[in-house]
Design an enzyme around this catalytic site. Structure first.
Site, short mmCIF file in Angstrom:
data_model
loop_
_atom_site.label_atom_id
_atom_site.label_comp_id
_atom_site.label_asym_id
_atom_site.label_seq_id
_atom_site.Cartn_x
_atom_site.Cartn_y
_atom_site.Cartn_z
N SER B 81 -23.55 19.64 47.87
CA SER B 81 -24.17 18.88 46.76
C SER B 81 -25.69 18.73 46.97
O SER B 81 -26.38 19.73 47.00
CB SER B 81 -23.47 17.56 46.46
OG SER B 81 -22.18 17.83 45.93
N HIS B 86 -37.60 10.32 46.62
CA HIS B 86 -38.76 10.12 45.74
C HIS B 86 -39.57 8.98 46.34
O HIS B 86 -39.00 7.91 46.62
CB HIS B 86 -38.31 9.73 44.33
CG HIS B 86 -37.32 10.69 43.73
ND1 HIS B 86 -37.70 11.86 43.11
CD2 HIS B 86 -35.97 10.67 43.67
CE1 HIS B 86 -36.62 12.51 42.68
NE2 HIS B 86 -35.55 11.81 43.02
N CYS B 101 -20.04 16.30 48.94
CA CYS B 101 -18.69 16.54 48.46
C CYS B 101 -18.06 17.61 49.33
O CYS B 101 -18.37 18.79 49.20
CB CYS B 101 -18.75 16.99 47.00
SG CYS B 101 -17.16 16.98 46.19
#
Lengths: 144, 144
Positions: B81, B86, B101
């Site tokens: 995944s 940020h 996942c």
């Protein structure tokens, strides 16, 4: 005068609260999608690009990867955070997240567009508010 | 025999439930971080790479963008995944998400490493279970 000041404070607080709510992270599960679309890397890149535009976001970079025997991941790096899509065509399932941090963002439009584009017959959407310090929303920054 | 069958079913169910829980999305808010680290694109790329490895994940691609006047976004596309970061150095704040996942994933280790590397004095972590169809966890796929 006293009342006026209080009113000002309340307005400022309300405005601040509104700004805080502009940092949203949408977690979207798409079920019973069109399998062929979920395995089409080029299609998914186009869809992600269009979804970002609908959200009022600016795409700065877009990467993708095709898996064996099937499945795709595509991620758009936005000026306002990111959108990602991970697909499992064999299960007609896709996991999406749309994270937007900025003013006038419309992540819900991107979400609706993705549901329709991938022809998901079922979906579940969780909208999670991220909690940046309020100052984050007042800063303007641009991509280099 | 009847009991044995039931027991088998229960074990299978329990195993299934356990597998479902292996699709995790960690949303991490990091406060009062080291501002210089938050503005150092190369450093953040290294940190993301290391975080992915600690989570037992395979990095397939890593992109980043530096903003003006400050701030960085870096995203690792994983076989399992993605991880994104940020940063807003002016507010000593960073928003991270770690979505894994697959089997034997350790996203919590990546989370702990990021908290320490960015020297966050405060943080909040939300662990969200994604809801793929159970079949997703039984499929093995590799990167092309």
């Amino acid at each position: 005068m006293e009342f006026y000041k209080k009113s000002q404070i309340l307005n400022a607080f309300s405005h601040e609260q509104k700004l805080i709510h502009q940092s949203k992270h949408l977690l979207l599960e798409l079920y019973r999608c069109d399998c062929n679309k979920l395995n089409d890397e080029s299609f998914l890149r186009c869809v992600l690009n269009r979804a970002a535009k609908l959200a009022n976001a600016t795409v700065l970079n877009l990467i993708s990867n095709k898996f064996k025997p099937q499945g795709v991941t595509a991620i758009a790096l936005l000026a306002e955070s990111h959108i990602s899509i991970h697909t499992w065509p064999e299960s007609s399932y896709s996991a999406v997240d749309i994270f937007t941090c900025g003013k006038n963002m419309k992540p819900e439009l991107a979400s609706q567009y993705l549901i329709e584009s991938l022809m998901a017959k079922e979906h579940s959407l969780r909208v999670i508010e991220r909690n940046p310090p309020s100052a984050v929303h007042k800063k303007i920054r641009t991509a280099i």
